[in-house]
Write a protein that holds these residues in place. Structure first.
Motif, short mmCIF file in Angstrom:
data_model
loop_
_atom_site.label_atom_id
_atom_site.label_comp_id
_atom_site.label_asym_id
_atom_site.label_seq_id
_atom_site.Cartn_x
_atom_site.Cartn_y
_atom_site.Cartn_z
N SER A 98 0.86 -1.23 0.01
CA SER A 98 0.04 -0.08 0.06
C SER A 98 0.91 1.29 -0.10
O SER A 98 0.19 2.42 -0.20
CB SER A 98 -1.00 0.02 1.18
OG SER A 98 -0.27 0.23 2.45
N PHE A 156 -2.07 -8.01 -0.13
CA PHE A 156 -3.06 -8.61 0.51
C PHE A 156 -2.84 -9.98 0.92
O PHE A 156 -2.22 -10.78 0.28
CB PHE A 156 -4.57 -8.78 -0.30
CG PHE A 156 -5.28 -7.20 -0.51
CD1 PHE A 156 -5.48 -6.47 0.45
CD2 PHE A 156 -5.33 -7.33 -1.88
CE1 PHE A 156 -5.89 -5.14 -0.18
CE2 PHE A 156 -5.89 -5.73 -2.39
CZ PHE A 156 -6.09 -4.79 -1.43
N ARG A 166 -11.70 -10.27 4.93
CA ARG A 166 -12.23 -9.63 3.88
C ARG A 166 -12.57 -10.45 2.74
O ARG A 166 -13.51 -10.31 2.22
CB ARG A 166 -10.83 -8.69 3.60
CG ARG A 166 -10.50 -7.61 4.25
CD ARG A 166 -9.36 -6.72 3.84
NE ARG A 166 -8.24 -7.30 4.08
CZ ARG A 166 -6.83 -6.88 3.83
NH1 ARG A 166 -6.82 -5.71 3.68
NH2 ARG A 166 -5.90 -7.45 3.98
N LEU A 167 -11.69 -11.50 2.39
CA LEU A 167 -12.00 -12.31 1.16
C LEU A 167 -13.40 -13.18 1.58
O LEU A 167 -14.08 -13.54 0.83
CB LEU A 167 -10.76 -13.27 0.93
CG LEU A 167 -11.16 -14.05 -0.31
CD1 LEU A 167 -11.30 -13.36 -1.62
CD2 LEU A 167 -9.68 -14.75 -0.60
N TYR A 170 -16.83 -11.50 0.81
CA TYR A 170 -17.23 -12.00 -0.56
C TYR A 170 -17.74 -13.15 -0.74
O TYR A 170 -18.98 -13.05 -1.36
CB TYR A 170 -16.16 -11.82 -1.79
CG TYR A 170 -15.50 -10.33 -1.81
CD1 TYR A 170 -16.06 -9.52 -2.69
CD2 TYR A 170 -14.45 -9.91 -1.13
CE1 TYR A 170 -15.42 -8.34 -3.16
CE2 TYR A 170 -13.94 -8.64 -1.22
CZ TYR A 170 -14.32 -7.73 -2.28
OH TYR A 170 -13.94 -6.64 -2.40
N MET A 189 -5.28 -8.64 -8.97
CA MET A 189 -4.77 -8.01 -7.91
C MET A 189 -3.66 -9.18 -7.34
O MET A 189 -3.83 -10.22 -7.52
CB MET A 189 -5.66 -7.81 -6.68
CG MET A 189 -6.61 -6.59 -6.98
SD MET A 189 -7.90 -6.25 -5.74
CE MET A 189 -9.12 -7.47 -6.00
N PHE A 191 -1.67 -11.23 -4.01
CA PHE A 191 -1.97 -11.83 -3.02
C PHE A 191 -0.96 -12.56 -2.37
O PHE A 191 0.11 -12.96 -3.25
CB PHE A 191 -3.19 -12.81 -2.95
CG PHE A 191 -4.76 -11.92 -3.37
CD1 PHE A 191 -5.54 -11.42 -2.22
CD2 PHE A 191 -5.10 -11.74 -4.53
CE1 PHE A 191 -6.75 -10.76 -2.73
CE2 PHE A 191 -6.10 -11.27 -5.00
CZ PHE A 191 -6.92 -10.60 -4.07
N TYR A 256 -12.13 -4.78 -0.88
CA TYR A 256 -10.99 -4.33 -1.78
C TYR A 256 -11.65 -3.36 -2.78
O TYR A 256 -10.84 -3.38 -3.71
CB TYR A 256 -10.63 -5.82 -2.49
CG TYR A 256 -10.23 -6.81 -1.44
CD1 TYR A 256 -9.09 -6.42 -0.60
CD2 TYR A 256 -10.55 -8.05 -1.73
CE1 TYR A 256 -8.99 -7.52 0.27
CE2 TYR A 256 -10.02 -8.94 -0.99
CZ TYR A 256 -9.03 -9.02 0.13
OH TYR A 256 -8.66 -10.00 0.92
N ASN A 257 -12.61 -2.79 -2.56
CA ASN A 257 -12.99 -1.54 -3.47
C ASN A 257 -11.74 -0.67 -3.69
O ASN A 257 -11.09 -0.14 -2.81
CB ASN A 257 -14.30 -1.00 -2.91
CG ASN A 257 -15.36 -1.60 -3.48
OD1 ASN A 257 -15.37 -2.72 -4.12
ND2 ASN A 257 -16.69 -0.71 -3.56
N VAL A 259 -9.23 -0.60 -5.94
CA VAL A 259 -8.16 -1.02 -5.87
C VAL A 259 -7.90 -1.35 -7.44
O VAL A 259 -8.76 -1.80 -7.99
CB VAL A 259 -7.54 -2.47 -5.22
CG1 VAL A 259 -6.39 -2.87 -5.62
CG2 VAL A 259 -8.04 -2.04 -3.66
#
Length: 298
Positions: A98, A156, A166-167, A170, A189, A191, A256-257, A259
């Motif tokens: 990040s 991530f 987080r994952l 979804y 992305m 990971f 994860y918005n 990104v």
């Protein structure tokens, strides 16, 4: 080898300690003592507050370690209150991808320069996460550059022990047909698996010809669309469910918005001799673990 781990009782910190013990290291973990661990008498323990300078002085200033791992540095003040009081052969701090701004495209270590980044001393609650990590690196490189350091930039980190959840969010929303607003569902992305993150950190203890910042990520990329596609055998059903449930901007915002598509370049780590797994070799088994957990809680 005498090793200190600041924060080794959850997520990839646990895997780091496991790898160190496999290498017969003399491991000490330093935490506030609020989270139990399963290491028993295989490790030594120091109780301290990582974010309190007096606690650090009282517990670490008279000790030497070959390697110190710091998984709990979130801002420049964390560095300023720690590094003057520790004695070690190598200091390895967990940073983050990040720090890259923008985090987009093929991302190399040289895309963020910690040495020239504008420096301020701040506490964790005064800046957002990404800015805090930039200032962690800036503090080390600009104020304590005489130390033998490695800053590890992880993307991530995911795994069945991921406390951020987080994952799985979804997958849970998809399975339960709950609305979730996603604005980048097909963006690719990077990971890294939590076990591999711990393994890479442990690998660095034996690296004597490197000092600086380094990327670490599993090979390959994935989009949320590709991850959800494992839940449906029919692409039309997948698309219908996604556009019916996941793309409504009135719903809860997805983790994860915002990104962009990006891929972390790990050439430098591979040059040092580390072999990363391909994300496609383990993502399916992780998703199955998440589904089992979700079904157990129905």
């Amino acid at each position: 080898m005498k090793v200190l781990v600041l924060g080794g009782t959850r997520f990839f910190g646990i895997h780091l300690v496991d790898e160190l013990l496999k290498s017969n290291c003399d491991v000490t973990i330093a935490t506030r003592g609020l989270t139990s661990d399963s290491f028993g008498n295989k490790v030594k323990r120091i109780r301290l507050d990582r974010h309190d300078e007096l606690s650090i002085i009282n517990n670490l200033s008279d000790k030497y370690f070959d390697v110190i791992y710091d998984n709990l540095a979130y801002c420049s003040n964390d560095i300023e209150i720690l590094l003057p009081h520790i004695h070690c052969g190598k200091y390895v701090v967990t940073s983050s991808t990040s720090v890259y701004n923008p985090l987009k495209g093929d991302v190399k270590e040289t895309d963020f320069d910690s040495i020239t980044y504008p420096y301020i001393n701040c506490k964790r609650n005064e800046v957002e996460y990404a800015e805090g990590k930039r200032l962690v690196e800036a503090a080390i490189l600009q104020k304590f550059n005489d130390i033998n350091y490695i800053c590890v930039r992880f993307p991530f980190v995911i795994g069945k022990d991921d406390y951020t959840r987080r994952l799985i969010k979804y997958i849970k929303c998809y399975k339960e047909k709950k609305k979730l607003y996603i604005n980048n569902i097909k963006n690719e992305m990077s990971f890294i698996d939590s076990k591999e993150a711990g393994k890479f950190l442990a690998f660095l203890k034996d690296i004597n010809n490197f000092r600086g910042c380094i990327n670490a990520a599993s090979d390959g990329t994935l989009s949320i669309y590709e991850i959800l596609s494992t839940l449906e055998s029919n692409k039309n059903d997948l698309d219908e469910n996604i556009y019916g449930l996941f793309l409504r901007n009135t719903a809860e915002i997805a983790p994860y918005n915002d990104v962009d598509s990006y891929q972390i370049d790990t050439f430098l780590a591979k040059q040092l001799g580390f072999k990363f797994s391909n994300i496609n070799s383990w993502i399916d088994s992780l998703i199955k673990e998440y589904i089992k957990e979700i079904e157990r809680n129905y």
